[in-house]
Scaffold this active site. Structure first.
Site, PDB file in Angstrom:
ATOM      1  N   ARG A 172       0.839  -1.210   0.000  1.00 55.22           N
ATOM      2  CA  ARG A 172       0.000   0.000   0.000  1.00 55.22           C
ATOM      3  C   ARG A 172       0.869   1.253   0.000  1.00 55.22           C
ATOM      4  O   ARG A 172       0.557   2.233  -0.677  1.00 55.22           O
ATOM      5  CB  ARG A 172      -0.946  -0.001   1.203  1.00 55.22           C
ATOM      6  CG  ARG A 172      -2.066  -1.023   1.104  1.00 55.22           C
ATOM      7  CD  ARG A 172      -3.048  -0.898   2.246  1.00 55.22           C
ATOM      8  NE  ARG A 172      -3.814   0.339   2.169  1.00 55.22           N
ATOM      9  CZ  ARG A 172      -4.556   0.830   3.170  1.00 55.22           C
ATOM     10  NH1 ARG A 172      -4.601   0.177   4.326  1.00 55.22           N
ATOM     11  NH2 ARG A 172      -5.217   1.943   3.023  1.00 55.22           N
ATOM     12  N   CYS A 229      -1.089   6.284   8.994  1.00 54.38           N
ATOM     13  CA  CYS A 229      -1.396   4.980   8.407  1.00 54.38           C
ATOM     14  C   CYS A 229      -2.541   5.179   7.424  1.00 54.38           C
ATOM     15  O   CYS A 229      -2.605   6.197   6.740  1.00 54.38           O
ATOM     16  CB  CYS A 229      -1.739   3.965   9.493  1.00 54.38           C
ATOM     17  SG  CYS A 229      -3.129   4.464  10.550  1.00 54.38           S
TER      18      CYS A 229
END
Length: 284
Positions: A172, A229
């Site tokens: 990611r 995050c």
């Protein structure tokens, strides 16, 4: 109270803490079903989406809750002033750290995350319960602001002048995939530090010295580091790890990638998958 507590330490406490079960999953059956199937005796289930975050929206997928919402949820769980709290999740501490961070942000110092979580507790044959407790209402007063936070501009600046740690999985961070948010990649200049790197092969947290060594290798210096995050949840465990490593209270970009990537004016960086000789950082 130290930020991490072992199963043996928890079992041996003379003063019974308030236990918060913060198990959560991104997809699949609600984690409350796991709680009903078995939990630490006396633990109260706290719903991350409902109790530990505001409604998704402009602030991201898990914006910080209002002080009023958080105070009501914590009081309902029996959290009291000057009384210890231990939060646990399924195992890695990544969501229990959100409860730890919020309690610290609210001014409650006596809070820890259970090292190894529910998995470690049950692996050792310790008692569990299916009874849902009805705790006496707590009296905690939420006084927000005791942990530092970053907005988008401050996160971008820290990525340029210090170290901004991205707690997401490497794929990611690189921008190979993005299963949740509308754009893939990372904040330009951010350094990948997957939260799974806090744990050893047995699912327990590394020692303070080992965590400190990891952060040194990532270029971290005390006072020049922050974390983000996907939505501000697992980055809380990076803040926890930095504290355990002796690097102080690092700021959290609470909106994280889910907030950053929805503004088309904000740049996105990806990592090319070309061979090493031709690899480079790309922008989109």
């Amino acid at each position: 109270m130290r930020a991490l507590i072992s199963t043996a330490e928890l079992a041996g406490l003379d003063r019974t803490p308030v236990l918060l079960d913060v198990r959560w999953r991104l997809a699949g059956p609600p984690a409350v079903e796991d709680y009903r199937a078995g939990h630490l005796p006396g633990a109260v289930f706290v719903d991350l989406d409902r109790d530990l975050a505001a409604e998704p929206g402009a602030g991201g997928r898990h914006p910080l809750p209002t002080p009023e919402l958080l105070q009501a949820a914590l009081r309902a769980a029996g959290v009291r002033r000057n009384h210890p709290v231990v939060a646990y999740d399924a195992g890695d501490g990544s969501t229990a750290a959100r409860a730890w961070w919020l309690l610290r942000w609210a001014g409650h110092e006596q809070v820890a995350v259970l090292d190894g979580g529910y998995a470690a507790w049950t692996a050792e044959g310790r008692p569990v319960s299916t009874e849902t407790p009805s705790p006496e209402a707590g009296d905690i007063e939420v006084d927000p602001g005791h942990m530092p936070v970053l907005d988008a501009d401050e996160a971008a600046e820290l990525a340029r002048t210090g170290v901004l740690l991205d707690a997401r999985a490497p794929e990611r961070y690189r921008g190979d995939v993005e299963p949740i948010d509308p754009r893939a990649g990372h904040i330009p200049g951010a350094v990948n530090a997957p939260f799974a790197g806090h744990l050893d092969q047995d699912g327990r947290w590394h020692t303070p010295a080992e965590l400190a060594d990891r952060f040194v290798r990532l270029g971290v210096k005390e006072g020049q580091v922050g974390a983000y995050c996907g939505s501000g949840v697992t980055a809380s465990s990076v803040v926890l790890a930095l504290e355990v490593a002796g690097l102080g209270a690092a700021p959290l970009y609470a909106g994280s990638w889910s907030h950053w990537c929805v503004d088309p004016e904000r740049p996105v960086e990806t990592v090319s998958l070309a061979p090493p000789s031709a690899s480079r950082l790309g922008r989109s």
